[in-house]
Motif scaffolding. Structure first.
Motif, PDB file in Angstrom:
ATOM      1  N   LYS A  19     -31.206  15.890 -11.581  1.00  0.00           N
ATOM      2  CA  LYS A  19     -29.954  15.988 -10.836  1.00  0.00           C
ATOM      3  C   LYS A  19     -28.778  15.608 -11.729  1.00  0.00           C
ATOM      4  O   LYS A  19     -28.886  14.702 -12.560  1.00  0.00           O
ATOM      5  CB  LYS A  19     -30.008  15.075  -9.609  1.00  0.00           C
ATOM      6  CG  LYS A  19     -31.079  15.491  -8.597  1.00  0.00           C
ATOM      7  CD  LYS A  19     -31.092  14.552  -7.402  1.00  0.00           C
ATOM      8  CE  LYS A  19     -32.171  14.970  -6.401  1.00  0.00           C
ATOM      9  NZ  LYS A  19     -32.210  14.051  -5.223  1.00  0.00           N
ATOM     10  N   GLU A  39     -24.134  15.941 -11.955  1.00  0.00           N
ATOM     11  CA  GLU A  39     -22.848  16.322 -11.377  1.00  0.00           C
ATOM     12  C   GLU A  39     -21.953  16.735 -12.526  1.00  0.00           C
ATOM     13  O   GLU A  39     -21.988  16.123 -13.594  1.00  0.00           O
ATOM     14  CB  GLU A  39     -22.249  15.116 -10.640  1.00  0.00           C
ATOM     15  CG  GLU A  39     -20.867  15.344 -10.061  1.00  0.00           C
ATOM     16  CD  GLU A  39     -20.290  14.090  -9.422  1.00  0.00           C
ATOM     17  OE1 GLU A  39     -19.123  14.164  -8.969  1.00  0.00           O
ATOM     18  OE2 GLU A  39     -20.978  13.048  -9.393  1.00  0.00           O
ATOM     19  N   GLU A  40     -21.154  17.771 -12.345  1.00  0.00           N
ATOM     20  CA  GLU A  40     -20.248  18.186 -13.411  1.00  0.00           C
ATOM     21  C   GLU A  40     -18.890  18.565 -12.841  1.00  0.00           C
ATOM     22  O   GLU A  40     -18.784  19.046 -11.720  1.00  0.00           O
ATOM     23  CB  GLU A  40     -20.836  19.330 -14.248  1.00  0.00           C
ATOM     24  CG  GLU A  40     -21.218  20.566 -13.494  1.00  0.00           C
ATOM     25  CD  GLU A  40     -21.904  21.607 -14.373  1.00  0.00           C
ATOM     26  OE1 GLU A  40     -21.702  21.614 -15.607  1.00  0.00           O
ATOM     27  OE2 GLU A  40     -22.664  22.434 -13.822  1.00  0.00           O
ATOM     28  N   TYR A  41     -17.875  18.311 -13.656  1.00  0.00           N
ATOM     29  CA  TYR A  41     -16.506  18.623 -13.239  1.00  0.00           C
ATOM     30  C   TYR A  41     -15.627  18.668 -14.485  1.00  0.00           C
ATOM     31  O   TYR A  41     -16.057  18.292 -15.582  1.00  0.00           O
ATOM     32  CB  TYR A  41     -15.979  17.571 -12.243  1.00  0.00           C
ATOM     33  CG  TYR A  41     -15.894  16.159 -12.799  1.00  0.00           C
ATOM     34  CD1 TYR A  41     -14.694  15.665 -13.312  1.00  0.00           C
ATOM     35  CD2 TYR A  41     -17.011  15.310 -12.796  1.00  0.00           C
ATOM     36  CE1 TYR A  41     -14.601  14.371 -13.815  1.00  0.00           C
ATOM     37  CE2 TYR A  41     -16.932  14.025 -13.297  1.00  0.00           C
ATOM     38  CZ  TYR A  41     -15.724  13.556 -13.810  1.00  0.00           C
ATOM     39  OH  TYR A  41     -15.639  12.269 -14.305  1.00  0.00           O
ATOM     40  N   HIS A  60     -25.373  12.261 -15.195  1.00  0.00           N
ATOM     41  CA  HIS A  60     -26.764  12.232 -14.729  1.00  0.00           C
ATOM     42  C   HIS A  60     -27.149  10.784 -14.495  1.00  0.00           C
ATOM     43  O   HIS A  60     -27.151   9.980 -15.431  1.00  0.00           O
ATOM     44  CB  HIS A  60     -27.697  12.871 -15.765  1.00  0.00           C
ATOM     45  CG  HIS A  60     -29.152  12.578 -15.516  1.00  0.00           C
ATOM     46  ND1 HIS A  60     -29.828  13.063 -14.415  1.00  0.00           N
ATOM     47  CD2 HIS A  60     -30.052  11.830 -16.223  1.00  0.00           C
ATOM     48  CE1 HIS A  60     -31.087  12.634 -14.457  1.00  0.00           C
ATOM     49  NE2 HIS A  60     -31.245  11.884 -15.542  1.00  0.00           N
ATOM     50  N   LYS A  64     -16.650   7.559 -13.497  1.00  0.00           N
ATOM     51  CA  LYS A  64     -15.533   8.499 -13.378  1.00  0.00           C
ATOM     52  C   LYS A  64     -14.189   7.811 -13.627  1.00  0.00           C
ATOM     53  O   LYS A  64     -13.286   8.391 -14.254  1.00  0.00           O
ATOM     54  CB  LYS A  64     -15.542   9.154 -11.995  1.00  0.00           C
ATOM     55  CG  LYS A  64     -16.676  10.136 -11.778  1.00  0.00           C
ATOM     56  CD  LYS A  64     -16.635  10.676 -10.345  1.00  0.00           C
ATOM     57  CE  LYS A  64     -17.813  11.573 -10.060  1.00  0.00           C
ATOM     58  NZ  LYS A  64     -17.807  12.080  -8.670  1.00  0.00           N
TER      59      LYS A  64
END
Length: 437
Positions: free
Chosen positions: A24, A26-28, A39, A222
């Motif tokens: 799993k 997440e990307e942005y 990750h 983040k």
């Protein structure tokens, strides 16, 4: 029979484990174009922070080869806030490790720290991106380091320049024509202003992918990313319109000499598709079938049984714009080149006319499942895979789909690839011979 049933059960169990291990992430994107991939894996208290820049040897100018690899060294010299010589001290004193590597297509830097030093890794890579020290003392120091590396790894190493000979002859227009490490002459000729311009041109956030993998708290990560990277100005992106080589339609033979060898080597090289295409995966499997391990076709025949070769190998080098498939052989005793060539061609002909056995096909599938598990068995490996898949393949989620691509390759696909790419009129033969004294 019992052993075969156990083996099948083990393979099935391994398949279930792999299917359950979806990675799993997440990307942005930040407003400045920096692509971020996160990750989270809290099973071990470590974090890898890596930055992959979409710049490699192919982005260099003619006459200035080696620049991309040079920066792999130069950007450990220091930054505005990290004194010269302190980079490695900071990493080691905080329980971390770090490294970097360069290919024809990209440059990758990373640190792995205990997770309580995640913030430090993020800060250090942001420093490298926005204020890497590119001055005369660093250039002079690292120029000698890189030249010594070239002498040790290539110029004074037996067969050290063989792959360069393959590149030089397989590509004539595309910048895959030269080696990643470049030439001594180009490294000597490059000026400080040229190094500074290279840094400003390519080391910009919208030409980079930041990956943070491991024991992280995504919301906190983040915040740190925005704090350290958010104010780095976006740069200008340059088109990658590289000249293309015409298809090879006639066999070409060249001779290259090497003062460091006593035995000749022979290479039969073919230009193949980009690693983004399914055929690249098929050719990976084809090369493994031919020469991966002592039970492989070429090793068993030419080295083990008939003792015609001291070493033989088929390898597939996947690159972003094209690929290289090549056979490499060192003869045993008085074995002639034509003998090795005939035997290799005979195995290619078999692949083009006969499906490999079901047993060999299953063995290949098992090999690639194991390879997939091993490459993603560490946080560092996962971080590298995520960044590579985004930068070079255009699909971060390939980390979860790549094994299915290999599984979808059929015996007929392998035969078709051999027919399509491994024909005598599509190759370059390189006679890599000892230099006469």
């Amino acid at each position: 029979m019992k052993k075969r049933l156990l083996s099948a059960a083990a393979v099935s169990f391994l398949g279930m484990i792999i299917n359950a291990q979806q990675i799993k992430f997440e990307e942005y994107d930040l407003p400045n174009g920096l692509h971020v991939i996160l990750h989270q894996d809290n099973t071990a208290p470590v974090v890898t922070t890596g930055v992959m820049y979409h710049v490699g040897a192919k982005d260099e100018a003619v006459g200035r080869t080696g620049m991309a690899h040079f920066f792999e060294h130069l950007l450990f010299e220091g930054t505005k806030n990290i004194k010269r010589g302190d980079w490695f001290k900071i990493v080691s004193s905080n329980g971390g490790t770090n490294n970097a590597n360069t290919t024809n297509d990209r440059t990758y830097y990373y640190e792995t720290f205990p997770s309580n030093n995640e913030q430090l890794g993020l800060w250090m890579e942001s420093e490298r991106m926005k204020s890497g020290t590119v001055n005369q003392i660093g250039v002079d120091t690292q120029r000698e380091v890189v030249k010594e590396e070239k002498r040790l790894r290539m110029d004074n190493q037996p067969y050290g320049n063989l792959f360069t000979a393959v590149q030089n002859n397989l590509f004539t227009k595309h910048p895959y024509h030269w080696s990643t490490i470049g030439s001594m002459e180009d490294l000597n000729a490059a000026t400080l202003s040229e190094f500074q311009d290279f840094y400003k041109k390519f080391y910009v956030p919208n030409n980079a992918t930041l990956v943070v993998a491991g024991d992280i708290k995504p919301e906190q990560t983040k915040k740190w990313i925005l704090e350290y990277y958010g104010d780095i100005p976006k740069g200008k992106l340059y088109p990658k319109n590289f000249p293309k080589d015409e298809p090879i339609t006639k066999e070409k033979e060249v001779t290259v000499t090497d003062k460091n060898i006593q035995l000749p080597a022979y290479v039969f090289a073919y230009r193949t598709p980009s690693n983004k295409e399914k055929d690249a995966y098929i050719l990976d499997m084809l090369s493994s079938y031919l020469s991966n391990g002592k039970s492989s076709v070429l090793y068993k025949k030419l080295v083990d049984q008939e003792k015609k070769a001291l070493q033989v190998q088929a390898f597939n080098q996947g690159l972003e714009d094209a690929g290289i498939f090549a056979f490499f052989a060192i003869p045993m005793g008085s074995t002639a080149k034509n003998t090795l060539q005939s035997d290799i061609d005979a195995e290619i002909k078999k692949l083009q006319t006969t499906l490999i056995s079901e047993e060999d096909y299953q063995k290949l599938q098992n090999q690639f499942e194991n390879q997939f598990v091993n490459s993603n068995s560490s946080i560092q490996g996962i971080a590298s895979s995520l960044a590579t898949n985004h930068v070079l393949m255009g699909d971060t989620n390939l980390i979860n789909k790549e094994l299915d691509i290999y599984r979808s390759v059929s015996r007929q696909d392998i035969m078709n690839a051999a027919k399509k790419y491994l024909n005598p009129n599509q190759r370059i033969i390189i006679n890599y011979l000892p230099e006469k004294k």
